[in-house]
Enzyme design. Sequence first.
Site, PDB file in Angstrom:
ATOM      1  N   GLU A  39       0.849  -0.973  -0.053  1.00  0.00           N
ATOM      2  CA  GLU A  39      -0.078  -0.224   0.042  1.00  0.00           C
ATOM      3  C   GLU A  39       0.945   1.189   0.046  1.00  0.00           C
ATOM      4  O   GLU A  39       1.741   1.333   0.969  1.00  0.00           O
ATOM      5  CB  GLU A  39      -0.904   0.088   1.306  1.00  0.00           C
ATOM      6  CG  GLU A  39      -1.650   1.104   1.270  1.00  0.00           C
ATOM      7  CD  GLU A  39      -2.641   1.366   2.565  1.00  0.00           C
ATOM      8  OE1 GLU A  39      -2.598   0.318   3.246  1.00  0.00           O
ATOM      9  OE2 GLU A  39      -3.311   2.305   2.612  1.00  0.00           O
ATOM     10  N   ARG A 265       5.227 -12.727   9.542  1.00  0.00           N
ATOM     11  CA  ARG A 265       5.731 -11.570   9.343  1.00  0.00           C
ATOM     12  C   ARG A 265       7.180 -11.528  10.123  1.00  0.00           C
ATOM     13  O   ARG A 265       7.243 -12.257  11.272  1.00  0.00           O
ATOM     14  CB  ARG A 265       4.965 -10.456   9.579  1.00  0.00           C
ATOM     15  CG  ARG A 265       4.625 -10.051  10.899  1.00  0.00           C
ATOM     16  CD  ARG A 265       3.884  -8.665  10.981  1.00  0.00           C
ATOM     17  NE  ARG A 265       2.823  -8.353  10.057  1.00  0.00           N
ATOM     18  CZ  ARG A 265       2.660  -7.447   9.321  1.00  0.00           C
ATOM     19  NH1 ARG A 265       3.524  -6.334   9.602  1.00  0.00           N
ATOM     20  NH2 ARG A 265       1.894  -7.125   8.643  1.00  0.00           N
ATOM     21  N   LYS A 275       4.375   0.265  10.059  1.00  0.00           N
ATOM     22  CA  LYS A 275       4.149   1.660   9.088  1.00  0.00           C
ATOM     23  C   LYS A 275       3.330   2.838   9.720  1.00  0.00           C
ATOM     24  O   LYS A 275       3.879   3.943   9.665  1.00  0.00           O
ATOM     25  CB  LYS A 275       3.179   1.408   7.818  1.00  0.00           C
ATOM     26  CG  LYS A 275       4.497   1.056   6.640  1.00  0.00           C
ATOM     27  CD  LYS A 275       3.934   1.055   5.432  1.00  0.00           C
ATOM     28  CE  LYS A 275       2.893  -0.082   4.860  1.00  0.00           C
ATOM     29  NZ  LYS A 275       2.348   0.051   3.522  1.00  0.00           N
TER      30      LYS A 275
HETATM   31  P1  ATP Z   1       1.608  -2.403   8.136  1.00  0.00           P
HETATM   32  O1  ATP Z   1       0.704  -3.486   8.836  1.00  0.00           O
HETATM   33  O2  ATP Z   1       2.699  -1.939   8.912  1.00  0.00           O
HETATM   34  O3  ATP Z   1       0.567  -1.179   7.861  1.00  0.00           O
HETATM   35  P2  ATP Z   1       1.194  -3.661   5.821  1.00  0.00           P
HETATM   36  O4  ATP Z   1       1.786  -5.154   5.909  1.00  0.00           O
HETATM   37  O5  ATP Z   1      -0.082  -3.415   5.772  1.00  0.00           O
HETATM   38  O6  ATP Z   1       2.293  -2.833   6.726  1.00  0.00           O
HETATM   39  P3  ATP Z   1       1.501  -3.218   3.123  1.00  0.00           P
HETATM   40  O7  ATP Z   1       2.088  -2.099   2.392  1.00  0.00           O
HETATM   41  O8  ATP Z   1       0.119  -3.837   2.914  1.00  0.00           O
HETATM   42  O9  ATP Z   1       1.989  -3.003   4.670  1.00  0.00           O
HETATM   43  O10 ATP Z   1       2.689  -4.563   2.716  1.00  0.00           O
HETATM   44  C1  ATP Z   1       2.848  -5.133   1.665  1.00  0.00           C
HETATM   45  C2  ATP Z   1       3.303  -6.574   1.713  1.00  0.00           C
HETATM   46  O11 ATP Z   1       4.251  -6.845   2.645  1.00  0.00           O
HETATM   47  C3  ATP Z   1       2.151  -7.514   2.161  1.00  0.00           C
HETATM   48  O12 ATP Z   1       1.872  -8.536   1.373  1.00  0.00           O
HETATM   49  C4  ATP Z   1       2.331  -7.411   3.545  1.00  0.00           C
HETATM   50  O13 ATP Z   1       2.069  -8.907   3.945  1.00  0.00           O
HETATM   51  C5  ATP Z   1       3.905  -7.809   3.643  1.00  0.00           C
HETATM   52  N1  ATP Z   1       4.468  -7.369   4.834  1.00  0.00           N
HETATM   53  C6  ATP Z   1       4.450  -6.054   5.608  1.00  0.00           C
HETATM   54  N2  ATP Z   1       5.080  -5.929   6.631  1.00  0.00           N
HETATM   55  C7  ATP Z   1       5.835  -7.372   6.611  1.00  0.00           C
HETATM   56  C8  ATP Z   1       6.739  -8.000   7.618  1.00  0.00           C
HETATM   57  N3  ATP Z   1       6.950  -7.298   8.984  1.00  0.00           N
HETATM   58  N4  ATP Z   1       7.224  -9.165   7.221  1.00  0.00           N
HETATM   59  C9  ATP Z   1       7.015  -9.793   6.162  1.00  0.00           C
HETATM   60  N5  ATP Z   1       6.152  -9.227   5.170  1.00  0.00           N
HETATM   61  C10 ATP Z   1       5.605  -8.042   5.462  1.00  0.00           C
HETATM   62 MG    MG Z   2      -1.457  -4.012   4.353  1.00  0.00          MG
END
Ligand code: ATP
Ligand code: MG
Length: 558
Positions: A39, A265, A275
Amino acid sequence: MYKGYMEDKKRINFIEEIIENDLTNNKNEGRVHTRFPPEPNGYLHIGHAKSICLNFTLAQKYSGKCNLRFDDTNPSKEEQEYVNSIQKDVKWLGFDWDDRLFFASDYFDRLYEFAVELIKKDKAYVCGLTAEQIKEYRGTLTEPGRMSPYRNRSTEENLVLFERMRNGEFRDGECVLRAKIDMSSSNMNMRDPVIYRIAHQSHHRTKDKWCIYPMYDFTHGLCDALEGITHSICTLEFENHRPLYNWFLEQLDVPCHPQQIEFGRLNLSYTVLSKRKLQQLVSEKIVDGWNDPLMPTISGLRRRGYTPESIRNFCERIGVAKFFSIVDLALLEYFIREDLNKRAKRVMAVLDPLKLVIENYPEDKEEEFDADNNPEDRSAGTRKIKFSKVLYIEREDFMENAPKKYFRLSPGREVRLKHAYYVTCTGAVKDAEGTIVEVRCTYDPASRGGGTDDGRKVKSTLHWVSEKHMIKADVRLYEPLFKDRDPSSSKDKNDLHKLINKDAVKTVDAYLEPSLKDAQVSDRFQFLRKGYFCLDKTSTPDKLVFNRTVTLKDSYQP
Ligand code: ATP
Ligand code: MG
């Protein structure tokens, strides 16, 4: 189709196992197609790197493809700046989506059509409950939900209302489109989830074309299907969303049915990877932007001196699993140290300078010595370093009253000055407050180049710089940004200011050997005995700035 997979069968992870089974059964006609779906509401961090490496590497390994798709369904938090930084970071990590750059917003028309299709199948309805009411009607884990009074609207009425939502005839929150599934499902996500909401907001790509936006769960699986994704890999918190992911694909006429697979994760000790919290660090100016070298973002790590290879090796080493874990920050540091040990040029830099005067060395004499650039890599060659009567050494390399086990300089002791001579300490000079301001010594001309023929041994080798030739620089020494090993479960988890290590960066005035004046931004060096350092972009010709990437030693062995 991937041929070599029998050979490394033993070492494969559970996702590879699923994929290889699918290949064996010719599911998806033997295709493997993954995607990385960020995102654009922040910069990528090391957790995203895990997901990027996983998705792109799986595609490579099984001769498949990996798309980059921006999940841009929330106009209030998303910006072009993030879109740009994300693309830059994925490329920097060494991955390529070729011509497959997509945006969920590219599919807004088709998603709207899918929603209309659901309404026509009596699988969606326009609901006039407020957000609070919807929450209340949803029930709890132990109690079933209640049906919305709008649930039995006719298809015709729903079609008209949905179109009016699209046409901007309602205010934000006045109504939503909901899937009609099961208000008593044990899975809360199945209790008539919202699939479209009204937001009179301009979108960074579609501008003012839409005032209704599809929700993540509805959007994600349908975009996967439209792109022909075979394996939709996401993190564990989406496990409970999988039935919903499948439900949409089952109701609608889609080109394929991707399989959602969840993994744990990445969590890293002494680090936050949410984030929202990273955003807060930036907006409250606790750090100096998303690429502050203290940040666990890809851009922060890059500025700190991390290489793409070290991050990829780290991600490969941590692997994937189906459970929660916290990875030691020391493991990430191990991989950058290992990589820089092979590639970083060795130089001498004194971070806490103390003057060393060689009493028996002629006043105006200068000598040049050959110094190897990297003992791990002979092809790195040698350079000349200049020596003279007045030098600087590290303050910690001298002790006036040294214990027996202290082998560095102290009155009467002999040490080697790297690449140069043996010197023996004759004493020290103090200022009025009693602080040592100068160490005095004599040198042995027979030890030129750093050794003698008489078999005499010295127990330590010190790095040094020559006062006449050195250059000055700011060197930033970094510690982890958080005090707690696991900040997200600390009692202060909601108060970032309390969690922060206020002394996470310390800047020192360092003296460096002159060869460093030609360093370019992002060049990485080993400062002998001190660690790995990278030239920062804030450097000017008058003032170089180095960031410490990592210290030289750690007890950690993976
Ligand atoms: P946050 O929860 O901090 O807002 P997010 O997971 O929503 O982060 P996205 O931009 O949606 O952020 O993530 C893009 C991809 O990266 C998704 O497929 C998510 O599962 C993966 N991702 C995000 N954080 C992690 C992590 N700590 N470890 C592994 N994969 C991750
Ligand atoms: Mg997300």
